[in-house]
Design a protein around this motif. Sequence first.
Motif, PDB file in Angstrom:
ATOM      1  N   ILE A   9      48.516  31.856  35.769  1.00  0.00           N
ATOM      2  CA  ILE A   9      49.204  33.564  35.747  1.00  0.00           C
ATOM      3  C   ILE A   9      49.159  34.152  34.481  1.00  0.00           C
ATOM      4  O   ILE A   9      48.890  34.917  34.827  1.00  0.00           O
ATOM      5  N   VAL A  10      49.173  33.234  33.922  1.00  0.00           N
ATOM      6  CA  VAL A  10      48.909  33.225  32.324  1.00  0.00           C
ATOM      7  C   VAL A  10      47.574  34.428  31.892  1.00  0.00           C
ATOM      8  O   VAL A  10      48.194  35.294  31.080  1.00  0.00           O
ATOM      9  N   ASN A  11      47.239  33.248  32.276  1.00  0.00           N
ATOM     10  CA  ASN A  11      45.381  34.194  32.796  1.00  0.00           C
ATOM     11  C   ASN A  11      45.137  34.690  33.460  1.00  0.00           C
ATOM     12  O   ASN A  11      44.759  36.204  32.435  1.00  0.00           O
ATOM     13  N   LYS A  12      45.589  34.844  34.494  1.00  0.00           N
ATOM     14  CA  LYS A  12      45.547  35.715  35.146  1.00  0.00           C
ATOM     15  C   LYS A  12      46.031  37.409  34.897  1.00  0.00           C
ATOM     16  O   LYS A  12      45.292  38.588  34.011  1.00  0.00           O
ATOM     17  N   LEU A  13      47.056  37.623  33.893  1.00  0.00           N
ATOM     18  CA  LEU A  13      47.705  38.514  33.091  1.00  0.00           C
ATOM     19  C   LEU A  13      47.170  39.009  31.942  1.00  0.00           C
ATOM     20  O   LEU A  13      46.896  39.899  31.306  1.00  0.00           O
ATOM     21  N   LYS A  14      46.409  37.636  31.493  1.00  0.00           N
ATOM     22  CA  LYS A  14      45.411  38.223  30.412  1.00  0.00           C
ATOM     23  C   LYS A  14      43.896  38.688  30.624  1.00  0.00           C
ATOM     24  O   LYS A  14      44.060  39.445  29.846  1.00  0.00           O
ATOM     25  N   ALA A  15      43.958  38.195  31.731  1.00  0.00           N
ATOM     26  CA  ALA A  15      42.239  38.764  32.466  1.00  0.00           C
ATOM     27  C   ALA A  15      42.072  39.976  32.346  1.00  0.00           C
ATOM     28  O   ALA A  15      41.669  41.061  32.417  1.00  0.00           O
ATOM     29  N   LEU A  16      43.618  40.860  32.941  1.00  0.00           N
ATOM     30  CA  LEU A  16      43.802  42.389  33.562  1.00  0.00           C
ATOM     31  C   LEU A  16      43.628  43.169  32.008  1.00  0.00           C
ATOM     32  O   LEU A  16      42.869  44.325  32.756  1.00  0.00           O
ATOM     33  N   ILE A  17      44.048  42.448  31.127  1.00  0.00           N
ATOM     34  CA  ILE A  17      44.062  42.965  29.671  1.00  0.00           C
ATOM     35  C   ILE A  17      42.651  43.186  29.165  1.00  0.00           C
ATOM     36  O   ILE A  17      42.194  44.536  28.864  1.00  0.00           O
ATOM     37  N   VAL A  18      42.489  41.825  29.774  1.00  0.00           N
ATOM     38  CA  VAL A  18      40.198  42.409  29.121  1.00  0.00           C
ATOM     39  C   VAL A  18      39.837  43.080  29.474  1.00  0.00           C
ATOM     40  O   VAL A  18      38.994  44.216  29.070  1.00  0.00           O
ATOM     41  N   LYS A  19      40.058  43.064  30.902  1.00  0.00           N
ATOM     42  CA  LYS A  19      39.468  44.031  32.030  1.00  0.00           C
ATOM     43  C   LYS A  19      39.564  45.551  31.452  1.00  0.00           C
ATOM     44  O   LYS A  19      38.350  45.778  31.471  1.00  0.00           O
ATOM     45  N   SER A  20      41.117  45.814  31.384  1.00  0.00           N
ATOM     46  CA  SER A  20      41.089  47.431  30.802  1.00  0.00           C
ATOM     47  C   SER A  20      40.713  47.830  29.714  1.00  0.00           C
ATOM     48  O   SER A  20      40.041  48.681  29.038  1.00  0.00           O
ATOM     49  N   VAL A  21      41.024  46.645  28.268  1.00  0.00           N
ATOM     50  CA  VAL A  21      40.016  46.764  26.959  1.00  0.00           C
ATOM     51  C   VAL A  21      38.665  46.853  27.382  1.00  0.00           C
ATOM     52  O   VAL A  21      38.041  48.588  26.202  1.00  0.00           O
ATOM     53  N   LEU A  22      37.662  46.145  28.198  1.00  0.00           N
ATOM     54  CA  LEU A  22      36.248  45.761  28.054  1.00  0.00           C
ATOM     55  C   LEU A  22      35.790  48.023  29.029  1.00  0.00           C
ATOM     56  O   LEU A  22      35.147  48.104  28.933  1.00  0.00           O
ATOM     57  N   ARG A  23      36.715  48.037  29.760  1.00  0.00           N
ATOM     58  CA  ARG A  23      36.700  49.397  30.918  1.00  0.00           C
ATOM     59  C   ARG A  23      36.339  50.354  29.740  1.00  0.00           C
ATOM     60  O   ARG A  23      35.503  51.151  29.522  1.00  0.00           O
ATOM     61  N   ALA A  24      37.596  50.512  28.418  1.00  0.00           N
ATOM     62  CA  ALA A  24      37.787  51.788  27.931  1.00  0.00           C
ATOM     63  C   ALA A  24      36.835  51.705  26.633  1.00  0.00           C
ATOM     64  O   ALA A  24      35.797  52.499  26.350  1.00  0.00           O
ATOM     65  N   SER A  25      36.395  49.940  26.535  1.00  0.00           N
ATOM     66  CA  SER A  25      35.607  49.936  25.596  1.00  0.00           C
ATOM     67  C   SER A  25      34.296  50.557  25.475  1.00  0.00           C
ATOM     68  O   SER A  25      32.974  50.729  24.631  1.00  0.00           O
ATOM     69  N   LEU A  26      33.937  49.320  26.948  1.00  0.00           N
ATOM     70  CA  LEU A  26      32.537  50.002  27.083  1.00  0.00           C
ATOM     71  C   LEU A  26      32.268  50.935  28.443  1.00  0.00           C
ATOM     72  O   LEU A  26      31.413  51.506  29.197  1.00  0.00           O
ATOM     73  N   SER A  27      32.507  51.855  27.989  1.00  0.00           N
ATOM     74  CA  SER A  27      32.477  53.098  29.587  1.00  0.00           C
ATOM     75  C   SER A  27      31.355  53.631  29.643  1.00  0.00           C
ATOM     76  O   SER A  27      30.846  54.353  30.595  1.00  0.00           O
ATOM     77  N   ASP A  28      30.708  53.734  28.471  1.00  0.00           N
ATOM     78  CA  ASP A  28      28.956  54.479  27.848  1.00  0.00           C
ATOM     79  C   ASP A  28      28.287  53.232  28.984  1.00  0.00           C
ATOM     80  O   ASP A  28      27.433  53.954  29.042  1.00  0.00           O
ATOM     81  N   MET A  29      28.596  51.847  29.317  1.00  0.00           N
ATOM     82  CA  MET A  29      27.670  51.156  30.081  1.00  0.00           C
ATOM     83  C   MET A  29      27.615  51.645  31.865  1.00  0.00           C
ATOM     84  O   MET A  29      26.682  51.032  33.061  1.00  0.00           O
ATOM     85  N   ASP A  30      28.739  52.361  31.803  1.00  0.00           N
ATOM     86  CA  ASP A  30      28.627  53.120  33.442  1.00  0.00           C
ATOM     87  C   ASP A  30      27.531  53.734  33.784  1.00  0.00           C
ATOM     88  O   ASP A  30      27.390  55.410  33.978  1.00  0.00           O
TER      89      ASP A  30
END
Lengths: 344, 344
Positions: free
Chosen positions: A265-286
Amino acid sequence: MTKNQSNIKCRIAVDAMGGDYAPKNELIGALDALKDSNDFELLLVGDKEKIISTARENNLDLDENLIYHASQVIEMSDTPTAAIKTKPDSSLVVGAKLVKEKKADAFVSAGNTGAMMAASTLIMGRIEGVSRPTIGATFPTVQNKFCMVFDAGASVDSKPQHLFEYSVLGTIFAKEIYNTSNPTVGILNVGEEESKGNELTFSTYKLLKESKINFRGNVEGRDILKGTVDIVVCDGFVGNIILKFGESVLTFLRTRIRNYADKGIVNKLKALIVKSVLRASLSDMDYQTHGGVPLLGVNGISIIGHGSSSPLAIKNMILRAKEMYDKQLIQKFERALKEYAITK
Amino acid sequence: MTKNQSNIKCRIAVDAMGGDYAPKNELIGALDALKDSNDFELLLVGDKEKIISTARENNLDLDENLIYHASQVIEMSDTPTAAIKTKPDSSLVVGAKLVKEKKADAFVSAGNTGAMMAASTLIMGRIEGVSRPTIGATFPTVQNKFCMVFDAGASVDSKPQHLFEYSVLGTIFAKEIYNTSNPTVGILNVGEEESKGNELTFSTYKLLKESKINFRGNVEGRDILKGTVDIVVCDGFVGNIILKFGESVLTFLRTRIRNYADKGIVNKLKALIVKSVLRASLSDMDYQTHGGVPLLGVNGISIIGHGSSSPLAIKNMILRAKEMYDKQLIQKFERALKEYAITK
């Protein structure tokens, strides 16, 4: 935005039957584009009945006069050159013909990529001075600007003259569409020295050095994401492999993060943060925001989309086509091919 | 671990002067390797005085008998083939000669890559059946196994026979070092169909199909990180570009995350989590653990490291060299080159 000389509204033909989710995504995307800008005329090319029934099913407010009927469909599995011969009334062939016959200014399709390239090249023909049309792959860079790689797979076994033409087409595209002033060009190679590489890179180096291209010499695989230059030219064999490798990086990251998330569950929560950060940081890859992949060098605007194009992707392809028309890219390509070749 | 037939301890020569942090990192790494496994003999090739003084400065417990003096150093900026001629007493040339003269079984260097390839090939010579030595790039995959790409830049303008040899060398390497049973091989191409690509891929397809290689046909750029096959073969021009592009992905991600972190304290905290998750999820992308890049096909064990190799990287290169010796890879390469060529 500069208006086209003729000051006539841009007419954009959309392949309503191309793409894995056609005609639904095509319809939604095209109508959304019309909402964004009513400054162009839309032609939905495809099976009239199917288009109308899909519009009804999805409660879309569709003017039936926008439909340009075409009875056949080129499937994703069809062999490109064979299909454009055996299916002369396919939406893809009809769309390309509309441009050829000056009934449309641009054609946009998320259908069979090979067939779209073949139909555009064979039916629309090439701009004077172009031996081979090319598609460009757009990469994000650490500098938050884009690096475009030409050719990303329109053809293989290129000659130096082809790479010179890619340089010119890419320069004009980057200047007009990405507002890059005086775009820089590099040859993709295994080292920076002029003597590095193979016969193609060696001869292309000499050719570009003598041209009016803003040539910066050889660049390496790492220079694409670094943004060392704005335009990277290479044979379509290498470009296509880099494009597909690049696209697979996001899938790879997503899978690794999913595996990480599965470990508690801890990993799951951390992964959610990672996904949102990557989405914001890599938006120009969409890919959806990029407005598809233009086939440059054909005598008309031709834009190719992912088979799985979303309505947003379709909308942006149409708006990109309009932008290319408004900025008179075809005319500018033709002019530049003559100007840039003159030896310094 | 299988012992070498002769049952004599493996003798590993280490280029103490190669690498950006030589001889310090080389010394620390080599002595760490000895601590991990005293089952090999170490030879530190380089400037004796410099090695001794560096050991003193860093409080390293060094047995001076391990030093094999070489008075010259090939710099990173030296031209490879010229340097191995003009600097015959360089650590790099002396190390390769030790293998040639059977005074060492393996040579490891983090020095000038081109010079290391040239010295190994020209001095050690090639295994019977090898026309061109090759280096492999190891990529992580979504399946948590590795995919190796040969050739990653030892040479360009390959012939089908070269790609066949890379397939054989890669197959044995993956089998012995990564414990992959019956490794699968694919040709890097722009599509899966046999008819796709260029003259090289087309002819190689026919050759591999007839060989005893576990050949799976053509693969695309996206198949590397997907792990569709264990071994991907291609011309060194493409392989080198893919290798360098792949290496730049981590730098790109790091930069983007740093930029994200710069936008406030909440972002900074989130970015810390992202970094730790990516470190955990992408640990197999750490070059330090890979044991360098082996130059396969030369008549001796030759391992090339990053110029910036850390002590850990140096240690793992030495342990990899020992593993290759213990598992008799050179002999197995030679045998396999004969066996695999026989038509089914």
